[in-house]
Design an enzyme around this catalytic site. Sequence first.
Site, PDB file in Angstrom:
ATOM      1  N   GLY A  59       0.861  -1.057  -0.008  1.00 36.98           N
ATOM      2  CA  GLY A  59       0.098   0.008  -0.063  1.00 36.98           C
ATOM      3  C   GLY A  59       0.841   1.333  -0.044  1.00 36.98           C
ATOM      4  O   GLY A  59       0.127   2.113   0.381  1.00 36.98           O
ATOM      5  N   GLY A  60       2.086   1.105  -0.384  1.00 34.43           N
ATOM      6  CA  GLY A  60       2.928   2.497  -0.232  1.00 34.43           C
ATOM      7  C   GLY A  60       2.304   3.428  -1.265  1.00 34.43           C
ATOM      8  O   GLY A  60       2.311   4.645  -0.956  1.00 34.43           O
ATOM      9  N   ASP A 119       2.806  -0.657 -10.208  1.00 35.52           N
ATOM     10  CA  ASP A 119       4.259  -1.052  -9.745  1.00 35.52           C
ATOM     11  C   ASP A 119       4.287  -2.620  -9.692  1.00 35.52           C
ATOM     12  O   ASP A 119       4.922  -3.230  -9.010  1.00 35.52           O
ATOM     13  CB  ASP A 119       4.235  -0.599  -8.125  1.00 35.52           C
ATOM     14  CG  ASP A 119       5.826  -0.790  -7.815  1.00 35.52           C
ATOM     15  OD1 ASP A 119       6.825  -0.839  -8.691  1.00 35.52           O
ATOM     16  OD2 ASP A 119       6.123  -0.703  -6.389  1.00 35.52           O
ATOM     17  N   LYS A 134      10.269  -2.873 -15.238  1.00 30.93           N
ATOM     18  CA  LYS A 134      11.567  -3.724 -14.737  1.00 30.93           C
ATOM     19  C   LYS A 134      12.537  -4.026 -15.628  1.00 30.93           C
ATOM     20  O   LYS A 134      12.099  -4.320 -16.736  1.00 30.93           O
ATOM     21  CB  LYS A 134      11.026  -4.764 -13.925  1.00 30.93           C
ATOM     22  CG  LYS A 134       9.703  -4.666 -12.967  1.00 30.93           C
ATOM     23  CD  LYS A 134      10.152  -4.018 -11.628  1.00 30.93           C
ATOM     24  CE  LYS A 134       8.772  -3.684 -11.154  1.00 30.93           C
ATOM     25  NZ  LYS A 134       9.007  -2.856  -9.969  1.00 30.93           N
TER      26      LYS A 134
HETATM   27  N1  SAM Z   1       3.661  -0.256  -4.768  1.00 36.52           N
HETATM   28  C1  SAM Z   1       3.652  -1.444  -3.886  1.00 36.52           C
HETATM   29  C2  SAM Z   1       3.993  -0.295  -2.558  1.00 36.52           C
HETATM   30  O1  SAM Z   1       4.308   0.702  -2.687  1.00 36.52           O
HETATM   31  O2  SAM Z   1       3.804  -1.102  -1.425  1.00 36.52           O
HETATM   32  C3  SAM Z   1       4.444  -2.291  -3.945  1.00 36.52           C
HETATM   33  C4  SAM Z   1       4.089  -3.207  -5.076  1.00 36.52           C
HETATM   34  S1  SAM Z   1       5.111  -4.681  -5.118  1.00 36.52           S
HETATM   35  C5  SAM Z   1       6.551  -4.152  -5.700  1.00 36.52           C
HETATM   36  C6  SAM Z   1       4.385  -5.527  -6.491  1.00 36.52           C
HETATM   37  C7  SAM Z   1       2.831  -5.846  -6.073  1.00 36.52           C
HETATM   38  O3  SAM Z   1       2.437  -6.251  -7.466  1.00 36.52           O
HETATM   39  C8  SAM Z   1       2.784  -7.046  -5.406  1.00 36.52           C
HETATM   40  O4  SAM Z   1       2.176  -6.835  -4.202  1.00 36.52           O
HETATM   41  C9  SAM Z   1       2.066  -8.324  -6.383  1.00 36.52           C
HETATM   42  O5  SAM Z   1       0.952  -8.985  -5.529  1.00 36.52           O
HETATM   43  C10 SAM Z   1       1.398  -7.421  -7.342  1.00 36.52           C
HETATM   44  N2  SAM Z   1       1.092  -7.915  -8.627  1.00 36.52           N
HETATM   45  C11 SAM Z   1       2.073  -8.693  -9.515  1.00 36.52           C
HETATM   46  N3  SAM Z   1       1.220  -8.909 -10.446  1.00 36.52           N
HETATM   47  C12 SAM Z   1       0.115  -8.593 -10.366  1.00 36.52           C
HETATM   48  C13 SAM Z   1      -1.034  -8.596 -11.019  1.00 36.52           C
HETATM   49  N4  SAM Z   1      -1.247  -9.492 -12.038  1.00 36.52           N
HETATM   50  N5  SAM Z   1      -2.398  -8.312 -10.578  1.00 36.52           N
HETATM   51  C14 SAM Z   1      -2.308  -7.495  -9.524  1.00 36.52           C
HETATM   52  N6  SAM Z   1      -1.363  -7.299  -8.759  1.00 36.52           N
HETATM   53  C15 SAM Z   1      -0.211  -7.990  -9.035  1.00 36.52           C
END
Ligand code: SAM
Length: 349
Positions: free
Chosen positions: A219-220, A272, A301
Site C-alpha cells: 500500500g505504499g 508497480d 523492470k
Molecule cells: N507499490 C507497492 C507499495 O508501494 O507498497 C509495492 C508493489 S510490489 C513491488 C508489487 C505488487 O504487485 C505485489 O504486491 C504483487 O502482488 C502485485 N502484482 C503482481 N502481479 C500482479 C497482477 N497481475 N495483478 C495484481 N497485482 C499484481
Amino acid sequence: MSGLLGYCRQGFEPELAAELTERAAEAGFAGYARTQRDSGFVVFVCDEADALSRALPFSSLIFARQKLRLIAELQGLDPKDRIAPMIEALHGQPMFGELVMEHPDSDAGKPLAGLARSLGNALRPALRKAGLLAAQDDERLPRLHVCFVTGDHAFLAISQPTDSAPWPLGIPRLRMHADAPSRSALKLEEALLVLLTERERASLLRDGMRAADLGAAPGGWTWVLTRHGLRVQAIDNGPLRQHVLDTGLVEHLRADGFSWQPQQPLDWMVCDMVEQPRRVAERMATWLREGWCRHAIFNLKLPMKKRWQETRLCLDLFAQQAQRPLTIRAKQLYHDREEITVFVTAPRP
Ligand code: SAM
C-alpha cells in the site's frame, strides 16, 4: 576538455553511455563515451559540448541523475595544493552562483565525501577572491561542480540551474515517513518530485481526484496518493496495511491488474507490478489509448542484459500503442534499482 559528465546509478554506466551515444548521434553530434564499470559516471567527449547539452535536456535523459558540461579534468593533483590548479583551470569562466563539491555515488567515490567537503571549505573563499563565485549563493547563476573521482583526480564542470538536478550528486534526499507502509512509497514520492514540475504537482494532484493503483500491496503508493487527497482503487491479491484502508479513501479490489479496468475514466493510474516490461508497457498503452486515465506513473523492470535497448523498445512500444499525443518522461530514480519510472500525461481533451 570538452564534453558532458553524467552521473548514474553504480552499474548502469553502460546504459548511460549507450543512451548518450545514441542520442548524440541522432542529434547529429560526433563524440564518444568514456566510462568504467561501477564508477557511477560517464564522460561523453564531444567538441560541441554546449550545443550537445542543449540538444539533450536533462529531463529527457533516462539513466542520468545529473548532467554537467565539463570544464577541465585535473589529474595528478598535489595533495598540498589542490586549489591553485583549480583556480587556474577556471580562468576566463563567468561567475558561478554556487559551488557543489561531489564524488560519484559508487563504492570508490563515497569515501571521498570528507575530502570533497573539507576542500570545498577552502575553495569557496579562494573562488570568491578570484571573482569566480558570487558572495552569496545565487540560484540564477550556473553552478560550479568539483567532482573527485580519486584523491588526486577531479573534474571541474558546470550545470545550468534550469537544465540539471538541483541536488548534490543528483540525489534527492527523501526521508521515509514513519507511517509509510513500504519503502516503495519513497519511489512514488521521488517520481512525483523528479518527473513532474512544481506547477504540475499543484495542478495534477488535487483533493478528490480518482486513481487506480495496479499491484498496490502492501500500500505504499496508494498511501502516497491518499496523502494528496486522492481516492484510490487499489488492485492486488495481496493484503493492504490496515491504516491505509482506515484513511477511508481506499477501495481494495482483489483482481488481476492486467485485466481489471475502471468503470469510469480516472484522473490517475499508477502501476508497480513486477512483470515483463513489454507486457507492462502494452497494458499501460491500453489505459491511455482507451482514456481510462489522464495521468500515469509506472515502473518498467529492466532485464539483466541489453537494458538500454529494452528501455528504448518498451518506451517506443508504449508511445506507438497509446495512439495519442502524450507527454512522456522517464528516469531511473535514486530509489529505483533494476527499473525505470515513467510519467505520462495526456493533454486535456
Ligand atoms: N507499490 C507497492 C507499495 O508501494 O507498497 C509495492 C508493489 S510490489 C513491488 C508489487 C505488487 O504487485 C505485489 O504486491 C504483487 O502482488 C502485485 N502484482 C503482481 N502481479 C500482479 C497482477 N497481475 N495483478 C495484481 N497485482 C499484481
